[in-house]
Every structure is written in structure tokens, then in C-alpha cells.
Design a protein around this motif. Sequence first.
Motif, PDB file in Angstrom:
ATOM      1  N   GLY A  83      27.849  38.314  19.047  1.00 41.39           N
ATOM      2  CA  GLY A  83      29.184  37.750  18.916  1.00 41.39           C
ATOM      3  C   GLY A  83      29.176  36.275  18.614  1.00 41.39           C
ATOM      4  N   ASN A  84      28.063  35.795  18.018  1.00 42.13           N
ATOM      5  CA  ASN A  84      27.947  34.368  17.739  1.00 42.13           C
ATOM      6  C   ASN A  84      28.614  33.954  16.424  1.00 42.13           C
ATOM      7  OD1 ASN A  84      26.517  34.047  20.116  1.00 42.13           O
ATOM      8  ND2 ASN A  84      24.528  34.362  19.114  1.00 42.13           N
ATOM      9  N   LEU A  85      28.927  34.909  15.546  1.00 43.58           N
ATOM     10  CA  LEU A  85      29.594  34.595  14.286  1.00 43.58           C
ATOM     11  C   LEU A  85      31.092  34.854  14.449  1.00 43.58           C
ATOM     12  CD1 LEU A  85      27.175  36.033  11.559  1.00 43.58           C
ATOM     13  CD2 LEU A  85      27.336  33.710  12.454  1.00 43.58           C
ATOM     14  N   VAL A  86      31.855  33.791  14.352  1.00 37.74           N
ATOM     15  CA  VAL A  86      33.297  33.903  14.617  1.00 37.74           C
ATOM     16  C   VAL A  86      33.962  34.880  13.654  1.00 37.74           C
ATOM     17  CG1 VAL A  86      35.456  32.601  14.728  1.00 37.74           C
ATOM     18  CG2 VAL A  86      33.328  31.553  15.532  1.00 37.74           C
ATOM     19  N   ALA A  87      33.599  34.820  12.372  1.00 38.16           N
ATOM     20  CA  ALA A  87      34.263  35.665  11.375  1.00 38.16           C
ATOM     21  C   ALA A  87      33.967  37.144  11.577  1.00 38.16           C
ATOM     22  CB  ALA A  87      33.840  35.237   9.972  1.00 38.16           C
ATOM     23  N   LEU A  88      32.851  37.452  12.252  1.00 42.03           N
ATOM     24  CA  LEU A  88      32.444  38.844  12.440  1.00 42.03           C
ATOM     25  C   LEU A  88      32.345  39.170  13.929  1.00 42.03           C
ATOM     26  CD1 LEU A  88      29.658  39.011   9.694  1.00 42.03           C
ATOM     27  CD2 LEU A  88      32.043  39.710   9.495  1.00 42.03           C
ATOM     28  N   ARG A  89      33.281  38.710  14.724  1.00 43.82           N
ATOM     29  CA  ARG A  89      33.243  38.930  16.166  1.00 43.82           C
ATOM     30  C   ARG A  89      34.003  40.197  16.555  1.00 43.82           C
ATOM     31  NH1 ARG A  89      34.548  33.664  19.562  1.00 43.82           N
ATOM     32  NH2 ARG A  89      32.611  32.993  18.551  1.00 43.82           N
ATOM     33  N   GLU A  90      34.551  40.901  15.608  1.00 45.66           N
ATOM     34  CA  GLU A  90      35.250  42.150  15.884  1.00 45.66           C
ATOM     35  C   GLU A  90      34.292  43.112  16.586  1.00 45.66           C
ATOM     36  OE1 GLU A  90      38.588  44.615  15.649  1.00 45.66           O
ATOM     37  OE2 GLU A  90      38.483  42.722  14.555  1.00 45.66           O
ATOM     38  N   VAL A  91      34.765  43.790  17.643  1.00 51.03           N
ATOM     39  CA  VAL A  91      33.920  44.672  18.452  1.00 51.03           C
ATOM     40  C   VAL A  91      33.267  45.754  17.602  1.00 51.03           C
ATOM     41  CG1 VAL A  91      33.912  46.358  20.339  1.00 51.03           C
ATOM     42  CG2 VAL A  91      35.211  44.227  20.568  1.00 51.03           C
ATOM     43  N   PHE A  92      34.053  46.325  16.704  1.00 48.78           N
ATOM     44  CA  PHE A  92      33.498  47.405  15.880  1.00 48.78           C
ATOM     45  C   PHE A  92      32.374  46.885  14.991  1.00 48.78           C
ATOM     46  CE2 PHE A  92      34.007  50.407  12.154  1.00 48.78           C
ATOM     47  CZ  PHE A  92      33.344  51.442  12.773  1.00 48.78           C
ATOM     48  N   ILE A  93      32.495  45.642  14.496  1.00 49.71           N
ATOM     49  CA  ILE A  93      31.437  45.059  13.669  1.00 49.71           C
ATOM     50  C   ILE A  93      30.183  44.848  14.528  1.00 49.71           C
ATOM     51  CG2 ILE A  93      30.781  43.029  12.304  1.00 49.71           C
ATOM     52  CD1 ILE A  93      33.717  42.730  11.543  1.00 49.71           C
ATOM     53  N   ARG A  94      30.358  44.358  15.742  1.00 49.68           N
ATOM     54  CA  ARG A  94      29.218  44.152  16.631  1.00 49.68           C
ATOM     55  C   ARG A  94      28.529  45.484  16.955  1.00 49.68           C
ATOM     56  NH1 ARG A  94      31.284  40.954  21.647  1.00 49.68           N
ATOM     57  NH2 ARG A  94      29.014  40.929  22.106  1.00 49.68           N
ATOM     58  N   ILE A  95      29.348  46.519  17.154  1.00 52.02           N
ATOM     59  CA  ILE A  95      28.764  47.856  17.417  1.00 52.02           C
ATOM     60  C   ILE A  95      27.912  48.290  16.226  1.00 52.02           C
ATOM     61  CG2 ILE A  95      29.326  50.294  17.662  1.00 52.02           C
ATOM     62  CD1 ILE A  95      31.725  49.453  19.362  1.00 52.02           C
ATOM     63  N   LYS A  96      28.430  48.073  15.021  1.00 50.44           N
ATOM     64  CA  LYS A  96      27.677  48.454  13.815  1.00 50.44           C
ATOM     65  C   LYS A  96      26.386  47.647  13.714  1.00 50.44           C
ATOM     66  CE  LYS A  96      30.197  51.631  11.858  1.00 50.44           C
ATOM     67  NZ  LYS A  96      29.653  52.984  11.611  1.00 50.44           N
ATOM     68  N   ALA A  97      26.429  46.365  14.070  1.00 50.43           N
ATOM     69  CA  ALA A  97      25.202  45.549  14.038  1.00 50.43           C
ATOM     70  C   ALA A  97      24.192  46.060  15.056  1.00 50.43           C
ATOM     71  CB  ALA A  97      25.556  44.084  14.300  1.00 50.43           C
ATOM     72  N   ILE A  98      24.661  46.444  16.239  1.00 51.93           N
ATOM     73  CA  ILE A  98      23.768  46.981  17.271  1.00 51.93           C
ATOM     74  C   ILE A  98      23.140  48.289  16.793  1.00 51.93           C
ATOM     75  CG2 ILE A  98      23.728  47.963  19.600  1.00 51.93           C
ATOM     76  CD1 ILE A  98      25.914  45.906  20.325  1.00 51.93           C
ATOM     77  N   GLU A  99      23.961  49.156  16.172  1.00 56.78           N
ATOM     78  CA  GLU A  99      23.408  50.420  15.663  1.00 56.78           C
ATOM     79  C   GLU A  99      22.351  50.152  14.599  1.00 56.78           C
ATOM     80  OE1 GLU A  99      26.797  52.541  14.295  1.00 56.78           O
ATOM     81  OE2 GLU A  99      27.372  53.286  16.278  1.00 56.78           O
ATOM     82  N   ALA A 100      22.584  49.154  13.745  1.00 52.71           N
ATOM     83  CA  ALA A 100      21.596  48.820  12.715  1.00 52.71           C
ATOM     84  C   ALA A 100      20.304  48.310  13.347  1.00 52.71           C
ATOM     85  CB  ALA A 100      22.187  47.774  11.765  1.00 52.71           C
ATOM     86  N   LEU A 101      20.416  47.505  14.416  1.00 51.65           N
ATOM     87  CA  LEU A 101      19.217  47.029  15.108  1.00 51.65           C
ATOM     88  C   LEU A 101      18.422  48.192  15.688  1.00 51.65           C
ATOM     89  CD1 LEU A 101      20.691  43.868  16.892  1.00 51.65           C
ATOM     90  CD2 LEU A 101      18.983  43.876  15.063  1.00 51.65           C
ATOM     91  N   GLY A 102      19.127  49.169  16.242  1.00 52.31           N
ATOM     92  CA  GLY A 102      18.437  50.343  16.768  1.00 52.31           C
ATOM     93  C   GLY A 102      17.718  51.100  15.683  1.00 52.31           C
ATOM     94  N   ARG A 103      18.361  51.278  14.508  1.00 46.61           N
ATOM     95  CA  ARG A 103      17.713  51.986  13.400  1.00 46.61           C
ATOM     96  C   ARG A 103      16.466  51.218  12.936  1.00 46.61           C
ATOM     97  NH1 ARG A 103      20.501  56.021  10.777  1.00 46.61           N
ATOM     98  NH2 ARG A 103      22.688  56.302  11.353  1.00 46.61           N
TER      99      ARG A 103
END
Length: 883
Positions: A701-721
Amino acid sequence: MAHNALAHPVHAGARRARRSTPVPQNAAEAGIARFLRSFQSLLVATRLYQKNHPLALSALEGTELHLRTALQQVSQVAIGVENGAVVYSPSKGADPVPLETGESWATLAEDWSRRGLRSLIFLPSTNLSELDSLARLWHTAVNWPGPRALEDWPAQFIAFRITGIRANVPLRQRPGTILATLVSVLVARSGSSPESARKGGNGSDAASPANFEDLTAALRILARLEPIAGRAGQSTPQQTAEILHTSLADAERRTLTQLVRAMSRAVPIETESVERYLARLAESLLLETVTAQFLAQRLPATEVHGIFKNLGDAVAQALSSIGEPGETTHSENGVPTALVHAARALLPNMSKDDSGGAEIYVESLHERFWDELPAREKAALLRGPEAWCVPVAVVARHLERLLDAGRSSHGDAPVRESRIVIVNYARALEADEPRARRAAAGGLVELLPLIAKLWSNASPVELDRVAVRSLIAEEEPAIAGISVALVEKLASQAAHRSDFAEFERILLVIEAAPRDAEHSHLSALSARLADDTIWSVMVNASLMVGHLDPALPRLLRRAPERLIEDLGTRLAAPTGLDSLPAMARLAIAAGETVLGVLESHLADPRRQRAGTAIKLLAATEPQRLVTSLPRTLPGWDWNLQDLAVAELTRSDAAKKTDGIANAFVAVLPETHPLVAPMMLDEIGLAGELSAVPLLSEIAAGNLVALREVFIRIKAIEALGRLRATSAADMLRTLLRQRAGLVHTEPAGLRAAAEEALALIENHPSSARVRAARDAADKASVSFARPRRYMRIPLERPFNANITSPVAAAARVSSISLGGAFLESTQHLAVGDHIRVDIRAGMRRIHSTAVVRNVSPAGGGVEFLKMPDIDRERLRRLVRRLTS
């Protein structure tokens, strides 16, 4: 040859001469009665007032007005006095009938008889001056001696130059008796019967073809006969015969035989006046003479039209000096009186200033000559170098007869013969004589419908090439203008029959012509050949399923901006995407010319242009689109960004363009929040390890423009992949971080972090996560875009409402964490953004979604944005459905 002595007999069937429309007899009678009453008022006004008195002028104008009204009902106003009653002729040559309008005309009949007037005929050329002169003659005629009055009226009309009104011309003629007398006298003087004359006679003179000296002599005889026949109604047959014998005393037997032969072929028509019959006879003599000279090879085909052209000039001159039947008028070039009388008889409505009618007539006579020429001679001429001499109307009728014969015999020989005639006719386009080139160019323009019929499946290549060569070489502006029209139509026909190679050849030859002032018309023609109609034909043909004509890409890439604009308009149509594969095929075939313009359009501020470029480049050369993303994507609105990302991620891994994930990493910080989730999915699926630091920043959640929860969830899923071990500590922090007794991160985000950690650290629990993802991957094999989540079919569909852009009811037949399938009566199109409200029992799930695919049953949508509470409800719902 005495060409200048040709008489002008005007064709008895001159269909194009002006005629009055037939009307009921009572309407014509009423119009004539009104004119007579106004004429009587004019006579009174002329007697009481001076010439320019206002009342006299008013009466004169009223009379002229009623005359014009009457002439709208009949071709000429013919009025006479018979047996003390006023009569009128309802049509030219018809027997006169009494004028009965409920009033007595006895006084008028007596007045006419007292002045020696038997009839008056008012022609359409009658003017105000002639009506005024007639009214003033009326008051002086009472002093003329009775017996001489009948002759004085025509003489006075000549003196006062009254040509639009005729006096004492018999309204009732008996042409049968008169013509019988005339025939008997001619037979007696010639010494041959009509039957022998028709066969050619017994003398050596009769065996030779008639020449123009014979024609002149025969027409001069007709000039003598016409006034005699015109007055025959006032004499007995014996008296008429004696006058005819005297008049023909010095005529040569050959000339009289020629007249008898002509009369045996031109049989009088019932109710036809003598004057009209003699004019038609003169016409028959003319055609017979020209035909005889032509068949005897004494008259070249190139001079035939000159014969009739001289005739037209003579007609115009004769009409300007036209007089009464008894008047012996000669023109300056020696035109016989028969010509004058023929013109008056067969063109009764033509004024002295109307030369156009005479020109129309002589052209019809020219056509008649060629029509009546024997078929063998005509066919031989049309295959020779002088085919252009034949009027185009005659050529068209000849070809139509050939084609009719071909249809009845089911053979193709008539079509081949017709094509030979057309091509041979076109060879005159390259003739040295301008007259030949002008006739051929104008004729071919008129024959274009027939040319299209003859070459319905293939182009007339030889004709096209002759036409284009002659156009480029033509130096006469008038002929060049006709040739331009011809070539333009030939090129258009080639395009419409889908012969684009021939169309291209014509265009290339025209463009290769010199670019100077003398050839400016060629530049204009080249521009017109790409008009909207032909352009539409070419684009439609290029988008048809099947083989792409190689000429089409070459033709269309001449105007790449126009082509792309057209394709964009078609793509914007409701069914436009159906043509996208054909458009991609066309763009690839057109090459760099079109693809380069498409790439430049990516930065175009006009949304439709940029959208068209995205769709076409994604379908043709997606690498260009990928390379351009860092430069162009930040300037797009979120719809275009979504379109580009959706198009690039649509294909499977085996067909996907290299560098997509890397490009997404570069532009991700500047991407619209609604588009970022799809990019993050692609980065994770592509295994782009260079994105791990950026993904970690987004997940934390460090990027203000992309702090939307759903975007963070997608980033977490990408990290897992990506099995990003460097992100493990950050994920644990997200799981454990609390504010007192409450977790600081939403449950959905924590659940995603927990699954990602399980994959990264290879926990035993990660087997379930891997199995779910493997199942989703297998299920997505048949889809254009790989599925990120397993979709769950619903035995009992959920109810839903589409609230934007148009309210509509829907049913959810399958659902997943990333989207759902909606069945709705609302038409859904790929790329549409909607707001949807799903009812799952007591729960309501609100989301902004985009339509990714459509089918007859509905459309698959991807969830783009969802409130945190609704996303948690969706996660719990999916977990419950899969447990």
C-alpha cells in the motif's frame, strides 16, 4: 452529286415533334368558342379605336391569351364556314364539325362569307402583330370584289408577312380521290404500271440506281404537284387530271417512273392529308436514293451523315421562308419548293426560329437510313474501320437483336459477335480524324449499359486499353471531356464487377501520364476514381470471407488515413468486431503503409482513432502496440487502457507477444486503478520476476495511486505466483498487523496474503491453493483470456440488476472471485462497462464490471471495482459454494 438539292421531307412519324395532348372534344370546342368571342371583341375594338389605344391593346392581348389556351387543346385552331354554319377541325386532317356551344354563330358565318373568307387556320407561331394585322385587314376586306376575295386573302397575308395564320385553306380534303387521280396521271405519263415500276421497269435507265440528280428532278415534280393536289378539293377529278397532265408535260419518263415506284412502296395512310403524304413521299425518295448510292459504293459511309447534315441546314433555311401552299419559295442554296412544303406539312408546330426540331428530325432520318440498310451490309460495316459512322442508337438496336437471337438459340456466338462490334467501334478512338474520335467516344458512353451486360463476368480489357490510350493522347478538349467520362465509367464497371486488377491497371496508366496543364483533366479523373462509391465497393470486397484479391491492398493503401477511418467506423458498428479478422488480414496485406499509420494513431487524441489502432495492431502486429505502451498509455483514458490490456492479454501463452509483462511493469504506476488488476494478473501469469519490487510496494500500500484493496490483493496474488521469497516478510506483516485487537488489513487481503505465503514457503496447505489454480488453468484452455479464478456454476441462478448504463434485469448462472456470467435481455457488447447488483440470498454484492465476452445466452463480465465489504461477501460466498 447534287447534295445541295436534297429536299427536306420531314418524317411522317417524327415522334419527337411537339404535339398537343389529346383532349375531349367538348374541351377543345369550348376553347375555340372562347377564342372566337374574344376575336370578335378585337374586331369591334379595332374599328372603334386607334392602333395603340389602351382598349384596343387590351382586346388584342385577350385574344392572344384565349388563342394560346385553345392551342393547348389542339395542335392548330382551324375554323371555317360551311353551308352557313361555323365549323372547326378537332385535329389536323380530321373532318370539320359544327361549332355548337349553345349560341348562334349565324351572324359570324354571314360576316365571313361577305368578306370572301372560307377558313382561317391559326398556328402556334401566331403572334400579337399578326392578330392585329388580321383584324385591320378584316375591315378593308369588305371592299374587295367578291370573286377575287378567295385569292386576295392569301395574297394580303403574304404582303403583310403573316405566316402564322392561313386563309382559305380547305378544311375538308378527300385524299383518296386526289391520290388516285395523281397515280393514274403518273402511270399514263411514265408508261409503266406500279407493279413494273416496283420491279425496276424495262428500260436501261430504270435498271441503274437512282442518283441525286434523279432525286432533285423528282422533288421538283413534287413541288409542282403539291399546290395542285392542295386545291384539288375545289375541282372535279377530270379538271385535276387535266391540270396534272399539263404540269407534267415536260417531265422525263425516268423521273415519273421513280415517283410511281416510290408511291407503290409508300402507301397512303387512312385520314392522311395529301400535303402530308407528298411530304412522306419526298422522304421515301430521299432514303431510297441515299441507300441506292451507298449500296452501289458511290457514297462512302463517312459522307452519309454529311448528306443529312446538309438536309438539316436546308430545313432550317426553308422554315425561315415558309409560306402558303401556293407560294413558290426557293432557298438560297437551291432547295426545291417541295422541301418547304414538306417541312410545313410534317412539322406544323415548328416556328421559323425553331431549328432544333429540324435537327432532331434529320438525325432520326439518318438513323432510319442505317436501320433499313440490309443486315449483311450493316454487319460488314460494323466490323470495318468505318463503324463509327453508324449512329450509336442503330448500333445499340443491332446488338440487342443479336443478343435476342442468342437467347432464343442458347448459343454464345451472338455475344462474341457483339463484343467484336463494340471493340471495333472503339478503334475509332485512335483515328486521325477528330470527327471519328468524337463519334466513337460519345457512342461508347451511350453503349455503356450494353457493355456492362456483354462483359458481366470479365472486363473488356482491349476496350479499356484503347479508351485509356486515346484519352492520354487526345488533344481536342471537347473530345477529351467525353473520353474522360468514358474511361471513368469503364473503370467503375471494372470495380463493380470485382475486377480490381483491371481497375488498378487503368488507374496506373492514368497516373503515369504527364502532370502538366494540358493533362490536368487526368489528375481530376484519378481523384474521382476513388470516390465514395468505388471506395466502398473495394473495402466491402476486401472484408469478404475468402480469397483477398491481391490488387485490393495495393489500391486501398494509397489512402491509408481514409482506409483506417473507414475501418474504424465499421468497427464501431454493433457487429463490427465480426469483421476484425478480415480487417487484420487486409492491414497485413497492405503492409507498412497502413501499419505505420496505425502505430502513429495510438497517440491520436481522438478516441475512436486510437481505439481502432489498438484493435487492429493487437490483431496484426501486437509487438508494435507493446513497444508503444510506455509512450502512449499514460495519455489514454481508462477505457482505452482497458482495451489495450484486454487485447494484449487475450491470446494464450504460446501465441502471446514477448515483453507484454515487462511493458506492463514499466507503465503500471501510471495506469488507471480500474485497469491495474488485469495488468497484475498478466505479470503474475507471465512469471515476470523483475516486477517483484514494484509488486511488493503495491501490496504494502505504499503507492498512493494504486492503494485500492483489490489492486493490492492482485499484487499479492502475483507475488504468490512468482514465489517471491523476498516478499514473505511483508506478507507476514500484513497478516499479523493489528490496531489493538482489530486487524489493520481487510479480511480479503489477509486471505490473499495467507495463500501467497503458503505458495512461497511451500506450506502443506499450499497444495489446496495450487490445486485450485491448476483447475482454473485447465478450465481456461478454451477461453481467449486465461481465467484467474475457478468459475462456479450455480444450480439456482442468482438474481441481479444492471443499473448502468441502462437498467435491466439479469440472472447470474456462474460466479467466481473475478467475475460472473450474466444472462440478460439487455444487449451486451465486448468492452461495455456496467454497474451490477447481485442478490445472493440476503446478501447484495455491488460491483463495477466490464464485459469480456458475449454469447447468445448472455455475457461474461470481469469485476473491476468492488467495495471492501462486498468483496468480503463475495469471497465468503465462493468459499461456501466450493466447500
